[in-house]
Design a protein around this motif. Structure first.
Motif, PDB file in Angstrom:
ATOM      1  N   LEU A   1       5.872  -5.090  -0.641  1.00 25.82           N
ATOM      2  CA  LEU A   1       6.765  -4.556   0.396  1.00 25.82           C
ATOM      3  C   LEU A   1       5.930  -4.282   1.641  1.00 25.82           C
ATOM      4  O   LEU A   1       4.914  -3.593   1.561  1.00 25.82           O
ATOM      5  N   GLY A   2       6.362  -4.808   2.781  1.00 27.00           N
ATOM      6  CA  GLY A   2       5.546  -4.684   3.995  1.00 27.00           C
ATOM      7  C   GLY A   2       4.490  -5.773   4.034  1.00 27.00           C
ATOM      8  O   GLY A   2       3.350  -5.547   4.451  1.00 27.00           O
ATOM      9  N   ALA A   3       4.886  -6.983   3.597  1.00 29.72           N
ATOM     10  CA  ALA A   3       3.929  -8.090   3.420  1.00 29.72           C
ATOM     11  C   ALA A   3       3.293  -8.539   4.729  1.00 29.72           C
ATOM     12  O   ALA A   3       2.187  -9.084   4.729  1.00 29.72           O
ATOM     13  N   THR A   4       3.975  -8.325   5.845  1.00 29.60           N
ATOM     14  CA  THR A   4       3.494  -8.842   7.125  1.00 29.60           C
ATOM     15  C   THR A   4       2.571  -7.868   7.863  1.00 29.60           C
ATOM     16  O   THR A   4       2.079  -8.189   8.944  1.00 29.60           O
ATOM     17  N   GLY A   5       2.345  -6.691   7.298  1.00 27.83           N
ATOM     18  CA  GLY A   5       1.523  -5.687   7.979  1.00 27.83           C
ATOM     19  C   GLY A   5       0.042  -5.837   7.671  1.00 27.83           C
ATOM     20  O   GLY A   5      -0.396  -6.818   7.046  1.00 27.83           O
ATOM     21  N   SER A   6      -0.717  -4.846   8.096  1.00 22.10           N
ATOM     22  CA  SER A   6      -2.167  -4.873   7.901  1.00 22.10           C
ATOM     23  C   SER A   6      -2.512  -4.836   6.401  1.00 22.10           C
ATOM     24  O   SER A   6      -3.272  -5.671   5.905  1.00 22.10           O
TER      25      SER A   6
ATOM     26  N   VAL B   1      -6.083 -10.766  -1.269  1.00 22.00           N
ATOM     27  CA  VAL B   1      -6.576 -10.366  -2.592  1.00 22.00           C
ATOM     28  C   VAL B   1      -5.839 -11.151  -3.675  1.00 22.00           C
ATOM     29  O   VAL B   1      -6.462 -11.702  -4.600  1.00 22.00           O
ATOM     30  N   LEU B   2      -4.514 -11.241  -3.565  1.00 28.15           N
ATOM     31  CA  LEU B   2      -3.728 -11.945  -4.590  1.00 28.15           C
ATOM     32  C   LEU B   2      -4.109 -13.422  -4.641  1.00 28.15           C
ATOM     33  O   LEU B   2      -4.195 -14.016  -5.726  1.00 28.15           O
ATOM     34  N   GLU B   3      -4.354 -13.996  -3.469  1.00 25.37           N
ATOM     35  CA  GLU B   3      -4.714 -15.421  -3.416  1.00 25.37           C
ATOM     36  C   GLU B   3      -6.025 -15.697  -4.146  1.00 25.37           C
ATOM     37  O   GLU B   3      -6.236 -16.787  -4.658  1.00 25.37           O
ATOM     38  N   ARG B   4      -6.929 -14.726  -4.163  1.00 27.69           N
ATOM     39  CA  ARG B   4      -8.219 -14.919  -4.845  1.00 27.69           C
ATOM     40  C   ARG B   4      -8.101 -14.686  -6.351  1.00 27.69           C
ATOM     41  O   ARG B   4      -9.062 -14.906  -7.074  1.00 27.69           O
ATOM     42  N   GLN B   5      -6.960 -14.158  -6.806  1.00 23.64           N
ATOM     43  CA  GLN B   5      -6.816 -13.800  -8.216  1.00 23.64           C
ATOM     44  C   GLN B   5      -5.584 -14.491  -8.829  1.00 23.64           C
ATOM     45  O   GLN B   5      -4.747 -13.836  -9.465  1.00 23.64           O
ATOM     46  N   PRO B   6      -5.482 -15.828  -8.663  1.00 21.97           N
ATOM     47  CA  PRO B   6      -4.238 -16.492  -9.081  1.00 21.97           C
ATOM     48  C   PRO B   6      -4.004 -16.451 -10.585  1.00 21.97           C
ATOM     49  O   PRO B   6      -2.869 -16.599 -11.041  1.00 21.97           O
ATOM     50  N   GLU B   7      -5.079 -16.274 -11.350  1.00 23.79           N
ATOM     51  CA  GLU B   7      -4.867 -16.228 -12.804  1.00 23.79           C
ATOM     52  C   GLU B   7      -4.335 -14.879 -13.259  1.00 23.79           C
ATOM     53  O   GLU B   7      -3.763 -14.756 -14.331  1.00 23.79           O
ATOM     54  N   ARG B   8      -4.534 -13.876 -12.433  1.00 23.31           N
ATOM     55  CA  ARG B   8      -4.076 -12.533 -12.814  1.00 23.31           C
ATOM     56  C   ARG B   8      -2.775 -12.123 -12.157  1.00 23.31           C
ATOM     57  O   ARG B   8      -1.958 -11.441 -12.761  1.00 23.31           O
ATOM     58  N   PHE B   9      -2.591 -12.508 -10.888  1.00 19.37           N
ATOM     59  CA  PHE B   9      -1.449 -11.989 -10.123  1.00 19.37           C
ATOM     60  C   PHE B   9      -0.775 -13.083  -9.319  1.00 19.37           C
ATOM     61  O   PHE B   9      -1.445 -13.985  -8.806  1.00 19.37           O
ATOM     62  N   VAL B  10       0.560 -12.949  -9.182  1.00 19.51           N
ATOM     63  CA  VAL B  10       1.302 -13.887  -8.329  1.00 19.51           C
ATOM     64  C   VAL B  10       2.361 -13.103  -7.546  1.00 19.51           C
ATOM     65  O   VAL B  10       3.076 -12.289  -8.121  1.00 19.51           O
ATOM     66  N   PRO B  11       2.438 -13.327  -6.221  1.00 13.37           N
ATOM     67  CA  PRO B  11       3.492 -12.642  -5.464  1.00 13.37           C
ATOM     68  C   PRO B  11       4.862 -13.225  -5.825  1.00 13.37           C
ATOM     69  O   PRO B  11       5.045 -14.437  -5.746  1.00 13.37           O
ATOM     70  N   VAL B  12       5.782 -12.364  -6.232  1.00 12.23           N
ATOM     71  CA  VAL B  12       7.125 -12.846  -6.598  1.00 12.23           C
ATOM     72  C   VAL B  12       8.195 -12.326  -5.646  1.00 12.23           C
ATOM     73  O   VAL B  12       9.326 -12.809  -5.666  1.00 12.23           O
ATOM     74  N   ALA B  13       7.854 -11.307  -4.842  1.00 17.21           N
ATOM     75  CA  ALA B  13       8.827 -10.782  -3.871  1.00 17.21           C
ATOM     76  C   ALA B  13       8.055 -10.324  -2.643  1.00 17.21           C
ATOM     77  O   ALA B  13       7.015  -9.679  -2.769  1.00 17.21           O
ATOM     78  N   LEU B  14       8.560 -10.683  -1.454  1.00 19.00           N
ATOM     79  CA  LEU B  14       7.920 -10.291  -0.194  1.00 19.00           C
ATOM     80  C   LEU B  14       8.990  -9.712   0.726  1.00 19.00           C
ATOM     81  O   LEU B  14      10.108 -10.247   0.781  1.00 19.00           O
ATOM     82  N   THR B  15       8.631  -8.633   1.430  1.00 17.35           N
ATOM     83  CA  THR B  15       9.570  -8.110   2.434  1.00 17.35           C
ATOM     84  C   THR B  15       8.845  -7.854   3.754  1.00 17.35           C
ATOM     85  O   THR B  15       7.641  -7.623   3.776  1.00 17.35           O
ATOM     86  N   ALA B  16       9.640  -7.873   4.835  1.00 17.34           N
ATOM     87  CA  ALA B  16       9.150  -7.489   6.170  1.00 17.34           C
ATOM     88  C   ALA B  16      10.249  -6.706   6.862  1.00 17.34           C
ATOM     89  O   ALA B  16      11.404  -6.676   6.389  1.00 17.34           O
ATOM     90  N   ASN B  17       9.894  -6.093   7.969  1.00 17.30           N
ATOM     91  CA  ASN B  17      10.889  -5.358   8.747  1.00 17.30           C
ATOM     92  C   ASN B  17      11.620  -6.309   9.690  1.00 17.30           C
ATOM     93  O   ASN B  17      12.811  -6.553   9.518  1.00 17.30           O
ATOM     94  N   GLY B  18      10.892  -6.874  10.661  1.00 16.81           N
ATOM     95  CA  GLY B  18      11.557  -7.767  11.611  1.00 16.81           C
ATOM     96  C   GLY B  18      10.742  -8.995  11.967  1.00 16.81           C
ATOM     97  O   GLY B  18      11.223  -9.870  12.691  1.00 16.81           O
ATOM     98  N   ASN B  19       9.520  -9.077  11.459  1.00 15.58           N
ATOM     99  CA  ASN B  19       8.641 -10.190  11.831  1.00 15.58           C
ATOM    100  C   ASN B  19       8.977 -11.441  11.020  1.00 15.58           C
ATOM    101  O   ASN B  19       8.291 -11.804  10.063  1.00 15.58           O
ATOM    102  N   ILE B  20      10.056 -12.094  11.443  1.00 13.98           N
ATOM    103  CA  ILE B  20      10.567 -13.252  10.681  1.00 13.98           C
ATOM    104  C   ILE B  20       9.588 -14.419  10.715  1.00 13.98           C
ATOM    105  O   ILE B  20       9.452 -15.147   9.724  1.00 13.98           O
ATOM    106  N   ALA B  21       8.846 -14.574  11.816  1.00 13.56           N
ATOM    107  CA  ALA B  21       7.922 -15.721  11.915  1.00 13.56           C
ATOM    108  C   ALA B  21       6.820 -15.588  10.861  1.00 13.56           C
ATOM    109  O   ALA B  21       6.541 -16.532  10.115  1.00 13.56           O
TER     110      ALA B  21
END
Ligand code: NDP
Ligand code: MG
Length: 395
Positions: A25-30, A38-58
């Motif tokens: 939650l808040g995927a587009t922030g700092s 971090v998740l990208e470096r640990q693909p065997e352990r973790f995978v993003p399944v849900a992402l949210t942002a407030n208004g930064n659609i791009a």
């Protein structure tokens, strides 16, 4: 200290058929973008399944193309958002309760993150909590929800991650004192009469951390450290009398724990939020990761400490007093601060005006009832209205 709230919970969540699903939650922030690295470096352990942002659609669209999550949510109305995306503030809870997500990283800024923290804990999930405002507004309700439903509340905030690491294997009665470090922010060495007139650009120049604008201003006023003292009180069950703050400009020691035998443990590392984010995901285990440069003691040089200039940074004392008062006072402190910071960033309030607005809101509203979530949310709304009306009257 009654207990470490994070102790005794399940260790690294495991999925029999592959990596653990993470809702971010808040995927587009700092913190959100650091978490994705971090998740990208640990693909065997973790995978993003849900992402949210407030208004930064791009930015969200790019992340969706890269990670193909099962759920995407955008809080603000936007005609360009695909129909399949969740919409409105309810999308945070939808992402946090998504059946594919065992772990929720809450990296939303502000009290807006609270409902999703509670919803994930009610389902017994692990919440890797960057959104400290959840604990400031409703610390007792949040920690009780975690206990009652078997959810794990694991801090992402670097100071609290440090304390959690120092406490590993220790019992509550062995702990004497928590000492949170503070960088001191950009105005650490400024003369008192200059601080109140600091500009937006001055306040956004944090000496050691790259963060979102709200927490950067909170670091300049030291409100952030007050939020963190309240956060530590709830996370670790330590009385306010036994939580102290020291200024440490290099941000290498992330906090200390003093034990009853006089020993002091500190956790150290280069200032990067990727370390505490990973630890919040894998706690109590550690896993190999090479995303952050090693700490080189000789190259780094001296580590120094200074007392807090309480008189020149009144937000720290105001926030700690609100924490001690309890009830609705911390929610009032937090909400008034959120609005005052937004007004400062918009050029409608001076830097010194932030503490004035928060102090006035606490004076008038801190005795509001805080016995239930509805009461706390009502206090939050009253504090926002209080600051908005003061600034409107003056302009
Ligand atoms: P940012 O402002 O960089 O990011 C905030 C994120 O939350 C963005 O994804 C933003 O979306 C989204 N967001 C903003 N407002 C809302 C809202 N009302 N409802 C839903 N989503 C919203 O903040 P940070 O990453 O710096 O901070 C996030 C949290 O982590 C804060 O609680 C902060 O105190 C805490 N924290 C941050 C640290 C850091 O190093 N940055 C360190 C320790 C704690 P969009 O991009 O679309 O606007
Ligand atoms: Mg912190």
């Amino acid at each position: 200290m009654t207990s470490t709230r994070t102790a005794g919970q399940p260790s690294v969540p495991t999925a029999p058929n592959g990596p653990v699903g993470v809702a971010l939650l808040g995927a587009t922030g700092s913190i959100g973008t650091s978490a994705l690295r971090v998740l990208e470096r640990q693909p065997e352990r973790f995978v993003p399944v849900a992402l949210t942002a407030n208004g930064n659609i791009a930015a969200l669209t790019e992340q969706v193309a890269r990670f193909a999550p099962a759920y995407v949510g955008l809080v603000q109305e936007c005609a360009d958002a695909p129909d399949a995306w969740g919409r409105g503030p309810g999308c945070l809870v939808e992402a946090a309760t998504h059946p594919d997500a065992q772990v929720v990283i809450n990296a939303v800024v502000g009290a807006a993150g609270l409902p999703a923290t509670l919803a994930a804990l009610r389902l017994g999930k692990r919440v890797a909590l960057a959104n400290k405002e959840s604990l400031v507004v409703a610390g007792e309700i949040v920690t009780r929800t975690a206990r009652e439903h078997g959810g794990a509340l694991v801090p992402v905030d670097s100071e609290h991650s440090a304390i959690l690491q120092c406490l590993a294997g220790r019992q509550p009665h062995e702990v004497k004192r928590l000492i949170l470090t503070a960088s001191g922010g950009p105005f650490r060495t400024w003369p008192a009469d200059k601080i109140g007139h600091a500009t937006r650009a001055d306040a956004l120049k944090h000496p050691t951390w790259q963060m979102g604008s709200k927490i950067t201003i909170d670091s300049a006023t030291l409100a952030n450290k007050a939020l963190e003292v309240i956060e530590a009180h709830h996370l670790f069950g330590v009385a306010y009398d036994r939580i102290e703050v020291v200024v440490h400009p290099q941000s290498i020691i992330h906090s200390f724990v003093e034990f009853v035998d006089g020993s002091v443990l500190a956790q150290m590392g280069v200032p990067s939020m990727e370390l505490p984010i990973l630890y919040a995901l894998t706690w109590p285990e550690r896993v190999p990761d090479n995303g952050v440069p090693s700490f080189e003691p000789v190259a780094h040089g001296a580590l120094t400490f200074e007392p807090v200039r309480h008189d020149d940074f009144p937000m720290l004392g105001l926030g700690i007093s609100a924490g001690r008062a309890g009830g609705a006072a911390p929610a009032v402190f937090n909400a008034a601060n959120e609005v005052a910071v937004a007004q400062f960033l918009d050029g409608r309030l001076s830097f010194g005006g932030i503490a004035e607005r928060v102090s006035a809101a606490l004076c008038d509203l801190s005795a509001l009832p805080g016995y239930s979530l509805d009461a706390l949310l009502a206090a939050d709304a009253a504090a926002r209205a209080h600051v908005l009306s003061r600034t409107a009257t003056e302009s």
